[in-house]
Design an enzyme around this catalytic site. Structure first.
Site, PDB file in Angstrom:
ATOM      1  CG  ASP A  77       3.729  15.004  -1.661  1.00 11.70           C
ATOM      2  OD1 ASP A  77       2.788  14.298  -2.069  1.00 11.70           O
ATOM      3  OD2 ASP A  77       4.914  14.611  -1.628  1.00 11.70           O
ATOM      4  CG  MET A  94       8.361   6.554  -6.290  1.00 17.16           C
ATOM      5  SD  MET A  94       7.248   5.595  -7.360  1.00 17.16           S
ATOM      6  CE  MET A  94       7.053   4.098  -6.393  1.00 17.16           C
ATOM      7  NE  ARG A  95       6.368  12.132   1.222  1.00 19.80           N
ATOM      8  CZ  ARG A  95       7.140  13.075   0.702  1.00 19.80           C
ATOM      9  NH1 ARG A  95       6.628  13.926  -0.176  1.00 19.80           N
ATOM     10  NH2 ARG A  95       8.402  13.177   1.041  1.00 19.80           N
ATOM     11  CB  ALA A  96       0.880   8.846  -4.069  1.00 22.20           C
ATOM     12  CB  VAL A 148       0.740   7.672   1.672  1.00 23.26           C
ATOM     13  CG1 VAL A 148      -0.547   7.995   2.425  1.00 23.26           C
ATOM     14  CG2 VAL A 148       1.861   8.588   2.133  1.00 23.26           C
TER      15      VAL A 148
END
Length: 664
Positions: A193, A274-276, A279
């Site tokens: 991730d 929420m990283r997606a 990014v």
């Protein structure tokens, strides 16, 4: 210094080149993970990227690459005054898979710290990579303790070295690029991730393109400098375009319509966290800047999804990465139609400016079609007729099956072992460089000699002979070798489905424990090594899924083949201990005197003290107990398919350990 292969001379691999360039434009995208078969220019493209990056301005003499305009206040070489600096090329630092912890984070001289009270610190690879690229080839083979350090540095943008109360901190912000061959095992989810983007690469099947690859490679090998000179103009153009895109990036507008499309896409594909979303937003703005635009279009959001989401939608290691592009287009179209302020009212497909062809990952994930179950579903009377493969039943959670004793194998999460990381269990004199100081033992060794050494002040008079290395106990990974009966006696579809489901469950556990796995099958007249020992548990699951059944039961051949696999593996990796899991109903019908021969083969394992478990697949109202007899010959224990589930395995572990100790 060897002239690198020019980035612009790489043939094809549009997604790979695009992902690398977007990170060059916006390092905040978070790096690239490159997955693919060997020989597909993964490493070549990554190494070539460093020559395209703009130079960085650094404080003269600073080993930690501090920026002159904003030096790190905690820099070990500081404090630095704000002012002019010197420029140097951006670095690409390679992290070897077998590197030590000190090589990665740096080494603190404990002896000088205790005796002289000074922080004598030698920077590691994280310091060298600050404001550059940190490249890890075969990143999936990186040891867990190095992965933990990378995760910490990536999360905090800094590296901390602490040894017995003495600590050093320095900035460590870098572009993380990793390459891997999925056949050799998958990455830990936490590290997976951390990579902003992922791309799948494969060799072209077009003869003309393959010819051009060979032609350029041969030309480069004959004259690297001359070959690079022929591509100098193209390299300069890309370098200037990166600089221009970096300057334009702060002006790019990410409107509400694009943000809603990003959020809706991440929700539709059920990615975790929420990283997606973040990014994707950064990637879409980098795409717009690379195209020379100040507005993010729907096509930027689509391309960002294809690069940022495939590795985040996987739920277990057996899921193929990739996206359903039809579902992606439907989501983007729906939320484009619902928005009034979309800067691209025509939606996907409008506008030029895309820096590379939209090849994307492999469709819906490239999942291989599975054979449908037949109509029969009944056990075969003689076992002579072969049946096609059946699907595995739904996997279930298991508890750990551990090998008894204390090993010294590769770091993992299964069995007890002496490791560099874990709880401290004692101390010894260091052999070579001191890495883990045992402070109490060191003081205890030095204390009786203080008067003789003329100690007159509060400081401790310390000598090299006083130092003590901490001995630690942690966990190791093992070789879990599955020996699966695929003969006619196992061919009932319902039973074989349950057997495969049990093995897949144990494979999932092996993935989480960082084990190597192997698969031996036996049916008909012989046994086969369906999968040599490997770290790729998904490869084992794929071989198991396609396994047909039928024929006689050469149990002895299966055991002897497994014994040979273990013998060869001991030569390759002598420190890794094995756990053999035999999945059978215990019948032996192949060859002369099959039962006696199987017993002699089983006793070879018992004589060598190999930990083993027999998964008893016998069913029906009349049970012969043959699997239990086989377990006795192996010096292991037997468990039924029903007992293999998590609630029943705790007792099994105790039995495995007890029987193995008695065998030893």
């Amino acid at each position: 210094m060897t002239t690198p292969f020019p980035f612009t001379a790489v043939v094809g691999q549009d997604d790979l080149r695009l992902a690398l360039l977007l990170n060059a434009v916006s390092p905040a995208v978070g790096g690239v993970l490159v997955r693919g078969e060997k020989g597909t220019a993964k490493s070549t493209a990554v190494r070539a990227l460093s020559a395209l990056l703009p130079e960085v301005s650094v404080v003269p003499g600073c080993r930690f690459s501090c920026a002159p305009a904003a030096p790190d206040p905690s820099c070990p070489d500081g404090p630095h005054e704000t002012g002019a600096g010197t420029s140097r090329p951006a670095r690409m630092v390679e992290l070897p898979v077998g590197a030590s912890e000190d090589r990665l984070v740096g080494a603190l001289d404990i002896e000088r710290a205790l005796a002289e009270g000074v922080k004598a610190f030698e920077p590691g690879l994280l310091a060298d990579a600050h404001r550059g690229i940190l490249y890890v080839d075969e990143v999936n083979l990186l040891h867990d303790h190095l992965v933990d350090l990378l995760l910490d540095a990536a999360a905090m943008g800094a590296s901390y070295v602490e040894r017995e109360g003495v600590s050093v901190r320095h900035a460590a912000r870098f572009l993380l690029v990793g390459t891997m061959n999925p056949e050799e095992g998958e990455l830990r989810p936490q590290l997976l991730d951390r990579f902003g983007l992922t791309v799948e690469v494969a060799a072209s099947r077009e003869p003309d393109q393959r010819v051009e690859v060979v032609r350029r490679r041969l030309a480069y090998d004959d004259d690297p400098a001359g070959f690079a000179a022929r591509w100098a103009e193209e390299e300069a153009a890309v370098r200037h375009r990166i600089v221009a895109a970096r300057e334009l990036l702060p002006q790019v507008r990410l409107g509400d319509a694009a943000l809603r499309q990003i959020a809706a896409t991440c929700a539709a594909f059920e990615v975790d966290g929420m990283r997606a979303d973040i990014v994707m937003a950064r990637t879409a703005t980098a795409l717009a800047a690379w195209a020379g635009r100040t507005d993010v279009l729907a096509e930027d959001v689509r391309q960002a999804a294809l690069l940022a989401l495939p590795h985040r939608r996987r739920r277990n290691p057996f899921d193929a990465p990739g996206l359903d592009e039809d579902k992606l287009d439907e989501t983007l179209e729906q939320f484009s139609a619902e928005s009034d302020d979309d800067p691209d009212p025509d939606g996907p497909g409008g506008g030029g400016g895309r820096p590379a062809p939209d090849s994307g990952p492999e469709g819906d994930g490239g999942t291989a079609a599975q054979p449908e179950a037949g109509d029969g579903g009944q056990p075969q009377a003689s076992g002579a007729q072969e049946q096609s493969a059946v699907r595995a039943a739904e996997p279930f959670r298991t508890k750990v099956l551990s090998v008894p004793g204390l090993g010294e194998g590769a770091a993992g999460r299964r069995s007890r072992a002496r490791t560099e990381h874990g709880r401290t269990t004692g101390a010894r004199r260091p052999q070579g460089t001191l890495t883990k100081l045992h402070l109490a033992a060191t003081v205890q060794a030095a204390a009786p000699h203080q008067r003789a050494r003329g100690r007159s002040g509060p400081g401790l008079v310390l000598r090299r002979d006083d130092l003590r290395q901490a001995t630690r106990e942690g966990r190791e990974g093992n070789l879990v070798l599955f020996v699966v009966d695929a003969s006619g006696s196992m061919a009932a579809r319902q039973r074989m489905s349950a057997v495969k489901g049990a093995v897949v469950s144990l494979l999932l556990d092996a993935y989480q424990r960082r084990d190597k796995v192997g698969l031996v099958t036996f049916r008909g007249a012989a046994a086969d090594v369906a999968l040599p020992p490997t770290s790729s548990v998904d490869a084992a699951a794929a071989r198991l899924e396609s396994l047909p059944t039928g024929g006689r039961t050469p149990l002895a051949a299966g055991l002897l083949k497994a014994h040979e696999v273990l013998r060869v593996e001991r030569l390759r990796d002598p420190a890794r201990r094995a756990l053999v899991v035999v999945v059978t109903d215990g019948r032996a019908t192949g060859g002369p005197e099959p039962v006696a021969l199987a017993g002699r083969a089983a006793r070879l394992f018992a004589a060598e003290g190999v930990a083993s478990v027999v998964v008893d697949c016998e069913s029906g109202p009349v049970r012969l107990g043959l699997a239990g007899q086989l377990a006795g010959e192996l010096g292991g224990t037997a468990v039924t398919l029903d007992e293999l589930r998590a609630d029943s395995i705790a007792g099994l572990v105790r039995d495995v350990q007890g029987t193995s100790r008695r065998a030893a």
